[in-house]
Scaffold this motif. Structure first.
Motif, PDB file in Angstrom:
ATOM      1  N   GLU A  10       0.818  -1.212   0.000  1.00 17.23           N
ATOM      2  CA  GLU A  10       0.000   0.000   0.000  1.00 17.23           C
ATOM      3  C   GLU A  10       0.854   1.265   0.000  1.00 17.23           C
ATOM      4  O   GLU A  10       0.455   2.273  -0.572  1.00 17.23           O
ATOM      5  N   ILE A  11       2.012   1.235   0.616  1.00 16.05           N
ATOM      6  CA  ILE A  11       2.911   2.391   0.581  1.00 16.05           C
ATOM      7  C   ILE A  11       3.409   2.612  -0.850  1.00 16.05           C
ATOM      8  O   ILE A  11       3.398   3.737  -1.358  1.00 16.05           O
ATOM      9  N   LEU A  12       3.814   1.549  -1.515  1.00 13.97           N
ATOM     10  CA  LEU A  12       4.358   1.663  -2.867  1.00 13.97           C
ATOM     11  C   LEU A  12       3.311   2.095  -3.886  1.00 13.97           C
ATOM     12  O   LEU A  12       3.626   2.826  -4.830  1.00 13.97           O
ATOM     13  N   PHE A  13       2.080   1.645  -3.699  1.00 14.51           N
ATOM     14  CA  PHE A  13       1.039   1.872  -4.699  1.00 14.51           C
ATOM     15  C   PHE A  13      -0.129   2.699  -4.157  1.00 14.51           C
ATOM     16  O   PHE A  13      -1.239   2.608  -4.644  1.00 14.51           O
ATOM     17  N   GLN A  14       0.161   3.567  -3.170  1.00 12.84           N
ATOM     18  CA  GLN A  14      -0.889   4.370  -2.553  1.00 12.84           C
ATOM     19  C   GLN A  14      -1.559   5.322  -3.530  1.00 12.84           C
ATOM     20  O   GLN A  14      -2.727   5.674  -3.364  1.00 12.84           O
ATOM     21  N   ASP A  15      -0.864   5.713  -4.584  1.00 13.06           N
ATOM     22  CA  ASP A  15      -1.434   6.651  -5.543  1.00 13.06           C
ATOM     23  C   ASP A  15      -2.547   6.040  -6.389  1.00 13.06           C
ATOM     24  O   ASP A  15      -3.285   6.761  -7.052  1.00 13.06           O
ATOM     25  N   VAL A  16      -2.699   4.721  -6.364  1.00  8.96           N
ATOM     26  CA  VAL A  16      -3.778   4.072  -7.119  1.00  8.96           C
ATOM     27  C   VAL A  16      -4.742   3.337  -6.188  1.00  8.96           C
ATOM     28  O   VAL A  16      -5.472   2.444  -6.622  1.00  8.96           O
ATOM     29  N   ARG A  17      -4.752   3.734  -4.939  1.00  3.66           N
ATOM     30  CA  ARG A  17      -5.579   3.079  -3.924  1.00  3.66           C
ATOM     31  C   ARG A  17      -7.047   2.977  -4.354  1.00  3.66           C
ATOM     32  O   ARG A  17      -7.711   1.982  -4.126  1.00  3.66           O
ATOM     33  N   TYR A  60      -5.022  -3.118 -13.528  1.00  3.75           N
ATOM     34  CA  TYR A  60      -3.757  -3.488 -14.165  1.00  3.75           C
ATOM     35  C   TYR A  60      -3.028  -2.281 -14.726  1.00  3.75           C
ATOM     36  O   TYR A  60      -1.823  -2.109 -14.495  1.00  3.75           O
ATOM     37  N   GLU A  61      -3.733  -1.441 -15.470  1.00  2.66           N
ATOM     38  CA  GLU A  61      -3.107  -0.280 -16.103  1.00  2.66           C
ATOM     39  C   GLU A  61      -2.552   0.685 -15.059  1.00  2.66           C
ATOM     40  O   GLU A  61      -1.436   1.188 -15.198  1.00  2.66           O
ATOM     41  N   ALA A  62      -3.330   0.950 -14.020  1.00  9.14           N
ATOM     42  CA  ALA A  62      -2.889   1.888 -12.976  1.00  9.14           C
ATOM     43  C   ALA A  62      -1.673   1.347 -12.224  1.00  9.14           C
ATOM     44  O   ALA A  62      -0.717   2.087 -11.975  1.00  9.14           O
ATOM     45  N   LEU A  63      -1.691   0.080 -11.877  1.00 12.82           N
ATOM     46  CA  LEU A  63      -0.560  -0.503 -11.152  1.00 12.82           C
ATOM     47  C   LEU A  63       0.694  -0.570 -12.016  1.00 12.82           C
ATOM     48  O   LEU A  63       1.810  -0.480 -11.503  1.00 12.82           O
ATOM     49  N   SER A  64       0.529  -0.684 -13.321  1.00 10.80           N
ATOM     50  CA  SER A  64       1.660  -0.852 -14.231  1.00 10.80           C
ATOM     51  C   SER A  64       2.397   0.446 -14.549  1.00 10.80           C
ATOM     52  O   SER A  64       3.473   0.410 -15.122  1.00 10.80           O
ATOM     53  N   ARG A  65       1.857   1.562 -14.183  1.00 10.06           N
ATOM     54  CA  ARG A  65       2.495   2.834 -14.550  1.00 10.06           C
ATOM     55  C   ARG A  65       3.529   3.281 -13.506  1.00 10.06           C
ATOM     56  O   ARG A  65       3.916   2.520 -12.628  1.00 10.06           O
ATOM     57  N   THR A  66       3.952   4.522 -13.593  1.00 12.35           N
ATOM     58  CA  THR A  66       4.931   5.111 -12.681  1.00 12.35           C
ATOM     59  C   THR A  66       4.263   5.516 -11.373  1.00 12.35           C
ATOM     60  O   THR A  66       3.143   6.029 -11.369  1.00 12.35           O
ATOM     61  N   HIS A  67       4.970   5.295 -10.261  1.00 10.96           N
ATOM     62  CA  HIS A  67       4.442   5.609  -8.929  1.00 10.96           C
ATOM     63  C   HIS A  67       5.456   6.437  -8.149  1.00 10.96           C
ATOM     64  O   HIS A  67       6.661   6.240  -8.281  1.00 10.96           O
ATOM     65  N   TYR A 105      10.664   8.582  -3.862  1.00 11.61           N
ATOM     66  CA  TYR A 105      11.084   7.836  -5.048  1.00 11.61           C
ATOM     67  C   TYR A 105       9.990   7.916  -6.098  1.00 11.61           C
ATOM     68  O   TYR A 105       8.804   7.949  -5.763  1.00 11.61           O
ATOM     69  N   THR A 106      10.402   7.884  -7.361  1.00 13.24           N
ATOM     70  CA  THR A 106       9.466   7.759  -8.478  1.00 13.24           C
ATOM     71  C   THR A 106      10.006   6.648  -9.357  1.00 13.24           C
ATOM     72  O   THR A 106      11.129   6.739  -9.867  1.00 13.24           O
ATOM     73  N   MET A 107       9.206   5.580  -9.489  1.00 14.50           N
ATOM     74  CA  MET A 107       9.644   4.393 -10.224  1.00 14.50           C
ATOM     75  C   MET A 107       8.454   3.749 -10.916  1.00 14.50           C
ATOM     76  O   MET A 107       7.318   3.856 -10.456  1.00 14.50           O
ATOM     77  N   THR A 108       8.740   3.045 -12.001  1.00 11.03           N
ATOM     78  CA  THR A 108       7.701   2.257 -12.646  1.00 11.03           C
ATOM     79  C   THR A 108       7.556   0.931 -11.903  1.00 11.03           C
ATOM     80  O   THR A 108       8.455   0.517 -11.163  1.00 11.03           O
ATOM     81  N   TYR A 125       7.734  -5.360  -9.794  1.00  9.10           N
ATOM     82  CA  TYR A 125       6.373  -5.874  -9.627  1.00  9.10           C
ATOM     83  C   TYR A 125       5.655  -6.154 -10.931  1.00  9.10           C
ATOM     84  O   TYR A 125       4.660  -6.882 -10.938  1.00  9.10           O
ATOM     85  N   GLN A 126       6.115  -5.616 -12.049  1.00 12.71           N
ATOM     86  CA  GLN A 126       5.365  -5.752 -13.294  1.00 12.71           C
ATOM     87  C   GLN A 126       5.125  -7.207 -13.666  1.00 12.71           C
ATOM     88  O   GLN A 126       4.044  -7.570 -14.118  1.00 12.71           O
ATOM     89  N   LYS A 127       6.123  -8.052 -13.465  1.00 13.06           N
ATOM     90  CA  LYS A 127       5.948  -9.467 -13.820  1.00 13.06           C
ATOM     91  C   LYS A 127       4.828 -10.119 -13.011  1.00 13.06           C
ATOM     92  O   LYS A 127       4.121 -10.988 -13.511  1.00 13.06           O
TER      93      LYS A 127
END
Length: 97
Positions: A46-53, A58-65, A74-77, A83-85
């Protein structure tokens, strides 16, 4: 995130473990060739992907966070985070509606 967790649970990818912090929910990611189980605890996810809570599809999780760990931003894809795999696997398994 609740809908995602519900789908992960139905797919058998959520489990609980007792840790020094008490009972913690984990998301199963994979078992490597040495038999080691790789997982992430739900709080860290949830910390890593809080911006898409609100819409963790799939599309939201696959982008840059953008996220913060120990006072560093940090800003990372998802691919850069590794995690993409897993998102690709979850998509194949029908976890995402």
């Amino acid at each position: 995130m609740n809908e995602l967790y519900s789908s992960l649970n139905k797919a058998g990818l959520l489990f609980k473990e007792h840790t020094e912090r008490g009972e913690v929910d984990f998301i199963y990611l994979e078992t490597d060739k040495n038999g080691t189980t790789c997982s992430v605890d739900v709080n860290a996810f949830e910390i890593l992907f809080q911006d898409v809570r609100e819409n963790p599809d799939y599309e939201a999780l696959s982008r840059t966070h953008t996220f913060e760990l120990e006072d560093t931003q940090y800003t990372m894809t998802a691919k850069e985070m590794g995690y993409q795999k897993y998102f690709d696997k979850w998509k194949e398994q029908g976890v995402f509606n």
